[in-house]
Design a protein around this motif. Sequence first.
Motif, PDB file in Angstrom:
ATOM      1  N   ALA A   1       0.654  -1.254   0.212  1.00 28.90           N
ATOM      2  CA  ALA A   1       0.143   0.323   0.076  1.00 28.90           C
ATOM      3  C   ALA A   1       1.058   1.335  -0.135  1.00 28.90           C
ATOM      4  O   ALA A   1       1.775   0.958   0.548  1.00 28.90           O
TER       5      ALA A   1
ATOM      6  N   TYR B   1       1.635   3.902  -5.154  1.00 28.39           N
ATOM      7  CA  TYR B   1       0.509   2.233  -5.808  1.00 28.39           C
ATOM      8  C   TYR B   1      -0.212   3.128  -5.876  1.00 28.39           C
ATOM      9  O   TYR B   1      -1.000   2.870  -7.303  1.00 28.39           O
ATOM     10  N   ASN B   2      -1.316   3.604  -5.252  1.00 26.58           N
ATOM     11  CA  ASN B   2      -2.453   4.517  -4.819  1.00 26.58           C
ATOM     12  C   ASN B   2      -2.889   5.087  -6.372  1.00 26.58           C
ATOM     13  O   ASN B   2      -3.187   4.990  -6.968  1.00 26.58           O
TER      14      ASN B   2
ATOM     15  N   ARG C   1      -5.587  -5.739  -5.163  1.00 25.32           N
ATOM     16  CA  ARG C   1      -4.958  -5.820  -3.690  1.00 25.32           C
ATOM     17  C   ARG C   1      -4.534  -6.591  -3.055  1.00 25.32           C
ATOM     18  O   ARG C   1      -5.680  -7.668  -2.204  1.00 25.32           O
TER      19      ARG C   1
ATOM     20  N   ASP D   1      -1.929  -6.418   0.743  1.00 28.00           N
ATOM     21  CA  ASP D   1      -0.826  -6.099   0.860  1.00 28.00           C
ATOM     22  C   ASP D   1      -0.602  -5.010   2.734  1.00 28.00           C
ATOM     23  O   ASP D   1      -0.272  -3.948   2.182  1.00 28.00           O
ATOM     24  N   HIS D   2      -1.264  -5.663   3.482  1.00 21.35           N
ATOM     25  CA  HIS D   2      -1.698  -5.306   4.680  1.00 21.35           C
ATOM     26  C   HIS D   2       0.363  -5.800   5.038  1.00 21.35           C
ATOM     27  O   HIS D   2       0.606  -5.396   5.772  1.00 21.35           O
TER      28      HIS D   2
ATOM     29  N   ARG E   1      -9.524  -6.461  -3.040  1.00 18.71           N
ATOM     30  CA  ARG E   1      -8.753  -6.924  -2.079  1.00 18.71           C
ATOM     31  C   ARG E   1      -9.303  -8.849  -1.390  1.00 18.71           C
ATOM     32  O   ARG E   1     -10.083  -9.165  -0.899  1.00 18.71           O
TER      33      ARG E   1
ATOM     34  N   ILE F   1      -9.866   2.729  -3.467  1.00 13.37           N
ATOM     35  CA  ILE F   1      -8.600   3.088  -3.751  1.00 13.37           C
ATOM     36  C   ILE F   1      -8.799   4.596  -3.313  1.00 13.37           C
ATOM     37  O   ILE F   1      -9.449   4.885  -4.004  1.00 13.37           O
TER      38      ILE F   1
END
Length: 299
Positions: free
Chosen positions: A122, A126-127, A144, A147-148, A215, A294
């Motif tokens: 993240a 990327y956004n 995603r 991505d955490h 996600r 996003i």
Amino acid sequence: MTDKINQVAIVGGVHGNEFSGIYLIKKYQAFPRFATRNSFNTELVWANPEAHYANKRYLHADLNRQFKNADLSNPALANYEQSRAKVLNAQLGPKGNAKTDLLIDLHNTTSNMGACLILTQAGPFYNRLAAYVKMVMPEAIISRDEDHFAAEDHALMCTVGRYGVLVEVGPQSQSVLRQDILELMHTMTQHILDFVELYNSNSLPELPKHTEAFRYLHSIKLPMNEKGERIGMVHKNVQDNDYQPINPSDPIFTLFDDSEICYDGGVTVYPTFINEAAYYDNNLAMSLNEKVLITLDDA
């Protein structure tokens, strides 16, 4: 710009029987204008040639699962792909202090996923990339994927770079070429390179504040009996409908006795990698995702 992207690597053939990435690398080697822009250098990498020569996904282990920091630093992990990962990490990384600012990893899938940009981390870069690619390529899917997690805990090749993304395109059978899929992969890769050029010169166009993405939640397996034998298959209403909603109580599997298994979750989910051939060794049927937005903080 303090965050300028100076060095890009485009990697194909992490899996030896995914031909699109390999042949796109060959195309870019023959016609370098496609891989280059004024503001950065590009390295073209064929990741797993021995698996390709053997016409296999891998020889000993999935190369795209060998890039956790702990594994890269473990000398006991020394089969072909584990050793190859260490070589690639030295060439493009090292992970955590990489000479490569952006690593673009090219893949194709047997699933009907279209052109998918997969983000494993993240952050603002990327956004913005997701917003730009979706804006100029509306048919693109933004994913995603866990991505955490911190990069050091990710096993994927693309996390070797300071930034890293996957281009995943399908449907394409293993060990074949398809013009439409190769063109989709080329188009998305060109948009990523164009984005980097604009990003470096601080000349990005106005980007949409919100971009739809998916996600990853978890994966589900094919129905099996107590012996571990498959007793059913992906339901025909789900097959080839990647990113289309599965609602609670929708049928997702058909058993060989013609009965059905329905989705028992409480919320709508979106399947990807449906019936992916490469995942049959683990009996994985599909990955389930939630729909997210996003949002650009500076939009």
